[in-house]
Design a protein around this motif. Structure first.
Motif, PDB file in Angstrom:
ATOM      1  N   LYS A  28      35.447  24.420  46.726  1.00 56.56           N
ATOM      2  CA  LYS A  28      35.642  25.728  47.347  1.00 56.56           C
ATOM      3  C   LYS A  28      35.609  26.836  46.303  1.00 56.56           C
ATOM      4  O   LYS A  28      35.018  27.913  46.535  1.00 56.56           O
ATOM      5  N   GLN A  29      36.228  26.617  45.156  1.00 54.79           N
ATOM      6  CA  GLN A  29      36.215  27.622  44.109  1.00 54.79           C
ATOM      7  C   GLN A  29      34.802  27.847  43.591  1.00 54.79           C
ATOM      8  O   GLN A  29      34.399  28.979  43.314  1.00 54.79           O
ATOM      9  N   ALA A  30      34.045  26.785  43.485  1.00 54.19           N
ATOM     10  CA  ALA A  30      32.663  26.925  43.017  1.00 54.19           C
ATOM     11  C   ALA A  30      31.827  27.705  44.026  1.00 54.19           C
ATOM     12  O   ALA A  30      31.000  28.548  43.645  1.00 54.19           O
ATOM     13  N   GLU A  31      32.049  27.450  45.301  1.00 55.81           N
ATOM     14  CA  GLU A  31      31.310  28.183  46.330  1.00 55.81           C
ATOM     15  C   GLU A  31      31.647  29.671  46.291  1.00 55.81           C
ATOM     16  O   GLU A  31      30.758  30.534  46.355  1.00 55.81           O
ATOM     17  N   GLU A  32      32.939  30.008  46.159  1.00 55.49           N
ATOM     18  CA  GLU A  32      33.331  31.414  46.123  1.00 55.49           C
ATOM     19  C   GLU A  32      32.857  32.079  44.835  1.00 55.49           C
ATOM     20  O   GLU A  32      32.465  33.256  44.843  1.00 55.49           O
ATOM     21  N   LEU A  33      32.857  31.348  43.735  1.00 62.77           N
ATOM     22  CA  LEU A  33      32.364  31.915  42.485  1.00 62.77           C
ATOM     23  C   LEU A  33      30.877  32.242  42.605  1.00 62.77           C
ATOM     24  O   LEU A  33      30.402  33.262  42.083  1.00 62.77           O
ATOM     25  N   ALA A  34      30.147  31.399  43.315  1.00 62.88           N
ATOM     26  CA  ALA A  34      28.721  31.677  43.515  1.00 62.88           C
ATOM     27  C   ALA A  34      28.540  32.957  44.331  1.00 62.88           C
ATOM     28  O   ALA A  34      27.613  33.744  44.087  1.00 62.88           O
ATOM     29  N   LYS A  35      29.435  33.228  45.291  1.00 63.54           N
ATOM     30  CA  LYS A  35      29.368  34.464  46.064  1.00 63.54           C
ATOM     31  C   LYS A  35      29.632  35.679  45.177  1.00 63.54           C
ATOM     32  O   LYS A  35      28.933  36.698  45.270  1.00 63.54           O
ATOM     33  N   TRP A  36      30.658  35.581  44.302  1.00 67.34           N
ATOM     34  CA  TRP A  36      30.958  36.707  43.419  1.00 67.34           C
ATOM     35  C   TRP A  36      29.787  36.965  42.465  1.00 67.34           C
ATOM     36  O   TRP A  36      29.466  38.132  42.170  1.00 67.34           O
ATOM     37  N   GLU A  37      29.145  35.907  42.004  1.00 66.12           N
ATOM     38  CA  GLU A  37      27.989  36.107  41.131  1.00 66.12           C
ATOM     39  C   GLU A  37      26.827  36.752  41.886  1.00 66.12           C
ATOM     40  O   GLU A  37      26.095  37.577  41.333  1.00 66.12           O
ATOM     41  N   SER A  38      26.678  36.396  43.152  1.00 65.63           N
ATOM     42  CA  SER A  38      25.638  37.046  43.958  1.00 65.63           C
ATOM     43  C   SER A  38      25.945  38.522  44.142  1.00 65.63           C
ATOM     44  O   SER A  38      25.036  39.365  44.085  1.00 65.63           O
ATOM     45  N   LEU A  39      27.236  38.879  44.311  1.00 66.85           N
ATOM     46  CA  LEU A  39      27.610  40.280  44.420  1.00 66.85           C
ATOM     47  C   LEU A  39      27.366  41.021  43.114  1.00 66.85           C
ATOM     48  O   LEU A  39      26.936  42.186  43.116  1.00 66.85           O
TER      49      LEU A  39
ATOM     50  N   ASP B  50      25.099  40.221  40.746  1.00 74.10           N
ATOM     51  CA  ASP B  50      23.675  40.303  40.419  1.00 74.10           C
ATOM     52  C   ASP B  50      22.886  41.118  41.432  1.00 74.10           C
ATOM     53  O   ASP B  50      21.910  41.791  41.068  1.00 74.10           O
ATOM     54  N   HIS B  51      23.300  41.107  42.713  1.00 67.86           N
ATOM     55  CA  HIS B  51      22.558  41.800  43.777  1.00 67.86           C
ATOM     56  C   HIS B  51      23.551  42.571  44.669  1.00 67.86           C
ATOM     57  O   HIS B  51      23.807  42.175  45.807  1.00 67.86           O
ATOM     58  N   PRO B  52      24.154  43.650  44.163  1.00 64.91           N
ATOM     59  CA  PRO B  52      25.131  44.378  44.987  1.00 64.91           C
ATOM     60  C   PRO B  52      24.509  45.080  46.190  1.00 64.91           C
ATOM     61  O   PRO B  52      25.214  45.390  47.154  1.00 64.91           O
ATOM     62  N   GLU B  53      23.191  45.342  46.160  1.00 56.99           N
ATOM     63  CA  GLU B  53      22.556  45.999  47.301  1.00 56.99           C
ATOM     64  C   GLU B  53      22.478  45.076  48.521  1.00 56.99           C
ATOM     65  O   GLU B  53      22.211  45.542  49.630  1.00 56.99           O
ATOM     66  N   GLU B  54      22.727  43.795  48.358  1.00 54.80           N
ATOM     67  CA  GLU B  54      22.694  42.844  49.462  1.00 54.80           C
ATOM     68  C   GLU B  54      24.058  42.680  50.121  1.00 54.80           C
ATOM     69  O   GLU B  54      24.211  41.837  51.009  1.00 54.80           O
ATOM     70  N   TRP B  55      25.039  43.503  49.719  1.00 49.84           N
ATOM     71  CA  TRP B  55      26.401  43.359  50.241  1.00 49.84           C
ATOM     72  C   TRP B  55      26.907  44.705  50.758  1.00 49.84           C
ATOM     73  O   TRP B  55      26.513  45.769  50.258  1.00 49.84           O
ATOM     74  N   PHE B  56      27.788  44.641  51.772  1.00 50.86           N
ATOM     75  CA  PHE B  56      28.536  45.802  52.230  1.00 50.86           C
ATOM     76  C   PHE B  56      29.794  45.937  51.388  1.00 50.86           C
ATOM     77  O   PHE B  56      30.536  44.958  51.203  1.00 50.86           O
TER      78      PHE B  56
ATOM     79  N   PRO C 137      37.667  41.868  55.189  1.00 48.79           N
ATOM     80  CA  PRO C 137      37.096  41.520  53.874  1.00 48.79           C
ATOM     81  C   PRO C 137      36.647  42.778  53.136  1.00 48.79           C
ATOM     82  O   PRO C 137      36.243  43.776  53.722  1.00 48.79           O
ATOM     83  N   ASP C 138      36.712  42.679  51.827  1.00 49.74           N
ATOM     84  CA  ASP C 138      36.301  43.808  50.997  1.00 49.74           C
ATOM     85  C   ASP C 138      34.788  43.860  50.824  1.00 49.74           C
ATOM     86  O   ASP C 138      34.222  44.951  50.657  1.00 49.74           O
ATOM     87  N   PHE C 139      34.150  42.729  50.882  1.00 43.94           N
ATOM     88  CA  PHE C 139      32.703  42.668  50.739  1.00 43.94           C
ATOM     89  C   PHE C 139      32.162  41.709  51.798  1.00 43.94           C
ATOM     90  O   PHE C 139      32.762  40.659  52.069  1.00 43.94           O
ATOM     91  N   ARG C 140      31.002  42.082  52.358  1.00 47.62           N
ATOM     92  CA  ARG C 140      30.365  41.258  53.376  1.00 47.62           C
ATOM     93  C   ARG C 140      28.852  41.274  53.157  1.00 47.62           C
ATOM     94  O   ARG C 140      28.282  42.330  52.880  1.00 47.62           O
ATOM     95  N   ARG C 141      28.262  40.123  53.298  1.00 43.88           N
ATOM     96  CA  ARG C 141      26.825  40.025  53.065  1.00 43.88           C
ATOM     97  C   ARG C 141      26.070  40.675  54.220  1.00 43.88           C
ATOM     98  O   ARG C 141      26.440  40.536  55.384  1.00 43.88           O
TER      99      ARG C 141
ATOM    100  N   VAL D 157      31.784  36.383  53.307  1.00 45.23           N
ATOM    101  CA  VAL D 157      32.695  37.486  52.987  1.00 45.23           C
ATOM    102  C   VAL D 157      33.452  37.169  51.708  1.00 45.23           C
ATOM    103  O   VAL D 157      33.511  36.015  51.243  1.00 45.23           O
ATOM    104  N   LEU D 158      34.079  38.222  51.139  1.00 46.39           N
ATOM    105  CA  LEU D 158      34.882  38.109  49.921  1.00 46.39           C
ATOM    106  C   LEU D 158      36.086  39.029  50.022  1.00 46.39           C
ATOM    107  O   LEU D 158      36.000  40.142  50.578  1.00 46.39           O
ATOM    108  N   TRP D 159      37.222  38.566  49.463  1.00 48.57           N
ATOM    109  CA  TRP D 159      38.450  39.356  49.408  1.00 48.57           C
ATOM    110  C   TRP D 159      38.889  39.509  47.949  1.00 48.57           C
ATOM    111  O   TRP D 159      38.819  38.543  47.158  1.00 48.57           O
ATOM    112  N   LEU D 160      39.328  40.706  47.600  1.00 52.99           N
ATOM    113  CA  LEU D 160      39.865  40.920  46.256  1.00 52.99           C
ATOM    114  C   LEU D 160      41.222  40.264  46.063  1.00 52.99           C
ATOM    115  O   LEU D 160      41.664  40.061  44.920  1.00 52.99           O
TER     116      LEU D 160
END
Length: 400
Positions: free
Chosen positions: A315-326, A328-334, A346-350, A357-360
């Motif tokens: 689960k941590q690896a999956e969420e870390l991959a989301k943060w890295e996507s945010l 590297d490509h912030p234009e792909e997220w709300f 959520p603070d960020f949503r694809r 989604v992602l939460w701070l």
């Protein structure tokens, strides 16, 4: 004046003066010269002398408490046969009325009526003539009325014009008229409809035309299924149509119809195969592996190969991959940090997949999050400045 004061001083202080009582003498009341019984007898006398001035409701009243006779010019004047003050000779009056209704002709009954009743009878006679000459302009309610006092015939263009079979002004040829209407009704119920040219169409021909029209619909569904909605799996009401035309939704088909074609099983099999093919094609087209999903899949495959699988690490690896996507490509997220109405949002949503989604406040926030947030704030300010220059609202975009 002095004598009056002296007299008041001599009166005792506790004396009470008794009030003066006046005795009223009752005067004798004159006997009543008119009673309720006299009124009832007078009404019976008027009925016996002039029966045409009264409505005879004996055979058509629904309520047993309703009056048996009502005066035509004043309906508040009524007579009950079972009244307490009914005279002894009431049976003679009833026999005279019955013999008058059965023995005399309709013309003799209407000849002694007042002038206003004769005018009413003339209008009613004209209505009977209209019914005989143009029966299609009238509703025939004889076999379908629920209230026995409802009219038997009513005009279509003016429903205030009505006719009753038990009317006192019914014509003498009403029997012939009813026979003609019954024959017309029997002919209509048998399936024949007379046209203005005098042609006839048998009910068998009508059923064949109806079956041909429905077969044409099934053929259209078979040859062009893309022009029809297939509602078999989505309809909530069992009475709703199973298929409906896209360009004209009034054209519909039901599988419960009696006019199903012989190839219905083959057609349904073809439609089911078409539906499964469309669903599988959509799933293959819609599925795209995001970088974070691909990273998680690679990590999970690696763990399986090593024989060590920890759900928390995965689960941590999956969420870390989301943060890295945010990162590297912030234009792909709300970025909803400054616009979310609920603190739990959520603070960020694809953008392309709003389930990502992602939460701070997450425990798996990376260490470099403090370096990423200022860069994201700069992007937010740039976006807002561009909106203001275009004249748009300054509201921040929210990924719902």
């Amino acid at each position: 004046m002095l004598r009056h004061l002296a007299a008041r001083r001599l009166l005792p202080q506790t004396a009470v003066v008794a009030p003066i009582r006046r005795t009223l003498i009752a005067r004798p009341v004159a006997p009543c010269s008119w009673s309720k019984r006299d009124e009832v007898l007078s009404n019976w006398e008027a009925l016996r002398a002039n029966p045409e001035e009264w409505y005879d409701n004996r055979s058509r009243k629904n309520n047993p408490r309703a009056p048996d006779f009502v005066r035509r010019d004043n309906r508040s004047v009524a007579i009950w046969i079972d009244g307490r003050d009914t005279p002894e000779w009431y049976e003679d009056v009833l026999e005279q009325l019955d013999s008058r209704q059965m023995g005399q002709g309709r013309g003799e009954r209407t000849s002694n009526r007042p002038r206003s009743d004769r005018r009413d009878s003339t209008a009613e006679y004209n209505n009977w003539m209209s019914l005989r000459d143009n029966p299609e302009e009238w509703f025939d309610n004889r076999t379908r009325k629920t209230n026995p006092r409802a009219p038997d015939f009513r005009r279509r263009d003016d429903r205030s014009v009505a006719l009753w079979l038990d009317s006192y002004n019914a014509p003498e040829w009403i029997g012939e008229l009813l026979q003609a209407l019954d024959a017309r009704q029997a002919q209509r119920s048998a399936g024949y409809s007379q046209s203005q040219q005098g042609g006839e169409m048998a009910p068998q021909q009508y059923m064949e035309d109806k079956r041909a029209a429905e077969m044409a619909k099934w053929d259209s569904l078979r040859s062009n299924p893309e022009l029809w909605f297939d509602n078999r799996r989505s309809k909530t009401n069992p009475k709703a149509p199973d298929f409906k035309r896209k360009d004209d939704r009034s054209v519909a088909l039901w599988l419960s119809s009696y006019q199903l074609p012989e190839y219905i099983d083959e057609l349904l099999a073809e439609l089911d195969a078409r539906y499964e093919q469309r669903i599988s094609g959509q799933q293959q087209q819609d599925y795209q592996a995001y970088p974070e999903q691909q990273a998680y899949a690679d990590y999970q495959q690696q763990q399986y190969q090593q024989g060590e699988v920890d759900p928390r690490d995965a689960k941590q690896a999956e969420e870390l991959a989301k943060w890295e996507s945010l990162r590297d490509h912030p234009e792909e997220w709300f970025d909803n940090r400054y616009s979310k109405p609920n603190p739990k949002w959520p603070d960020f949503r694809r953008r392309d997949d709003r389930s990502v989604v992602l939460w701070l406040s997450s425990r798996s926030v990376p260490e470099w999050i403090n370096e990423l947030l200022p860069k994201l704030d700069v992007l937010v300010q740039q976006r807002e400045a561009a909106r203001q220059n275009r004249g748009y609202s300054t509201s921040v975009e929210v990924g719902n």
